[in-house]
Design a protein around this motif. Structure first.
Motif, short mmCIF file in Angstrom:
data_model
loop_
_atom_site.label_atom_id
_atom_site.label_comp_id
_atom_site.label_asym_id
_atom_site.label_seq_id
_atom_site.Cartn_x
_atom_site.Cartn_y
_atom_site.Cartn_z
N UNK A 84 0.84 -1.20 0.00
CA UNK A 84 0.00 0.00 0.00
C UNK A 84 0.88 1.25 0.00
N UNK A 85 1.94 1.24 0.78
CA UNK A 85 2.86 2.38 0.84
C UNK A 85 3.48 2.62 -0.53
N UNK A 86 3.92 1.56 -1.20
CA UNK A 86 4.53 1.70 -2.52
C UNK A 86 3.54 2.26 -3.53
N UNK A 87 2.31 1.75 -3.50
CA UNK A 87 1.28 2.22 -4.43
C UNK A 87 0.95 3.68 -4.19
N UNK A 88 0.79 4.06 -2.93
CA UNK A 88 0.48 5.46 -2.60
C UNK A 88 1.64 6.38 -2.97
N UNK A 89 2.87 5.94 -2.71
CA UNK A 89 4.04 6.77 -3.03
C UNK A 89 4.13 7.00 -4.53
N UNK A 90 3.88 5.95 -5.33
CA UNK A 90 3.94 6.10 -6.79
C UNK A 90 2.84 7.04 -7.28
N UNK A 91 1.64 6.88 -6.74
CA UNK A 91 0.52 7.74 -7.15
C UNK A 91 0.75 9.18 -6.71
N UNK A 92 1.29 9.38 -5.51
CA UNK A 92 1.59 10.73 -5.02
C UNK A 92 2.64 11.40 -5.89
N UNK A 93 3.66 10.65 -6.30
CA UNK A 93 4.71 11.21 -7.16
C UNK A 93 4.13 11.59 -8.51
N UNK A 94 3.22 10.78 -9.04
CA UNK A 94 2.59 11.08 -10.33
C UNK A 94 1.73 12.35 -10.25
N UNK A 95 1.13 12.59 -9.08
CA UNK A 95 0.29 13.78 -8.90
C UNK A 95 1.09 15.00 -8.44
N UNK A 96 2.36 14.80 -8.10
CA UNK A 96 3.19 15.91 -7.64
C UNK A 96 2.97 16.25 -6.18
N UNK A 97 2.53 15.27 -5.40
CA UNK A 97 2.30 15.46 -3.97
C UNK A 97 3.29 14.62 -3.18
N UNK A 98 3.45 14.97 -1.91
CA UNK A 98 4.24 14.11 -1.04
C UNK A 98 3.36 12.94 -0.58
N UNK A 99 4.00 11.90 -0.06
CA UNK A 99 3.24 10.75 0.42
C UNK A 99 2.27 11.17 1.51
N UNK A 100 2.74 12.02 2.43
CA UNK A 100 1.89 12.47 3.55
C UNK A 100 0.69 13.28 3.04
N UNK A 101 0.92 14.18 2.09
CA UNK A 101 -0.19 14.97 1.53
C UNK A 101 -1.21 14.08 0.84
N UNK A 102 -0.72 13.10 0.08
CA UNK A 102 -1.62 12.18 -0.62
C UNK A 102 -2.44 11.36 0.38
N UNK A 103 -1.78 10.85 1.41
CA UNK A 103 -2.48 10.07 2.44
C UNK A 103 -3.51 10.94 3.17
N UNK A 104 -3.16 12.18 3.44
CA UNK A 104 -4.10 13.09 4.09
C UNK A 104 -5.33 13.31 3.22
N UNK A 105 -5.14 13.44 1.92
CA UNK A 105 -6.29 13.60 1.01
C UNK A 105 -7.18 12.36 1.04
N UNK A 106 -6.56 11.19 1.08
CA UNK A 106 -7.35 9.95 1.16
C UNK A 106 -8.17 9.94 2.45
N UNK A 107 -7.54 10.32 3.57
CA UNK A 107 -8.24 10.30 4.85
C UNK A 107 -9.34 11.37 4.91
#
Length: 113
Positions: A84-107
């Motif tokens: 899950x961490x790898x998938x989120x990190x890849x998706x966050x990088x594609x969107x130009x966000x940090x992993x934490x910002x992407x996870x916060x958006x999901x939450x």
């Protein structure tokens, strides 16, 4: 008839009087007020709850809510599985966000971007 003024000072028990005596005095005062109103033609049962919406007391400790919020936040930010961490990190990088910002958006949204 004007509404009674709010006294911000806490109610104090009269010195030398028992709680029962203080309650009896309050009841007597209430009955006298009702009698005076009845004499003028106004019949309204006076109550300590008159005009009160029975909402939560503002002076109640919020320690439990703070504890529950802290525990919920800790649970939300628990370490997910490595895949899950790898998938989120890849998706966050594609969107130009940090992993934490992407996870916060999901939450926040409850769904994936």
């Amino acid at each position: 008839m004007a509404a009674p003024r709010f006294d911000p000072r806490p109610a104090r028990r009269p010195k030398g009087a028992t709680l029962a005596l203080a309650r009896a005095r309050e009841e007597t005062a209430r009955r006298q007020k009702e009698a005076q109103l009845a004499e003028t033609g106004i019949v309204i049962p006076l109550s300590a709850w008159l005009g009160h919406n029975n909402g939560p007391d503002l002076l109640v400790s919020t320690a439990w809510q703070a504890y529950a919020w802290r525990k919920a936040q800790e649970k939300a930010w628990e370490m997910p599985p490595l895949e899950v961490i790898k998938r989120r990190a890849a998706r966050a990088a594609a969107l130009g966000l940090s992993y934490r910002e992407y996870t916060l958006e999901i939450l926040e949204r409850g769904r994936y971007l």
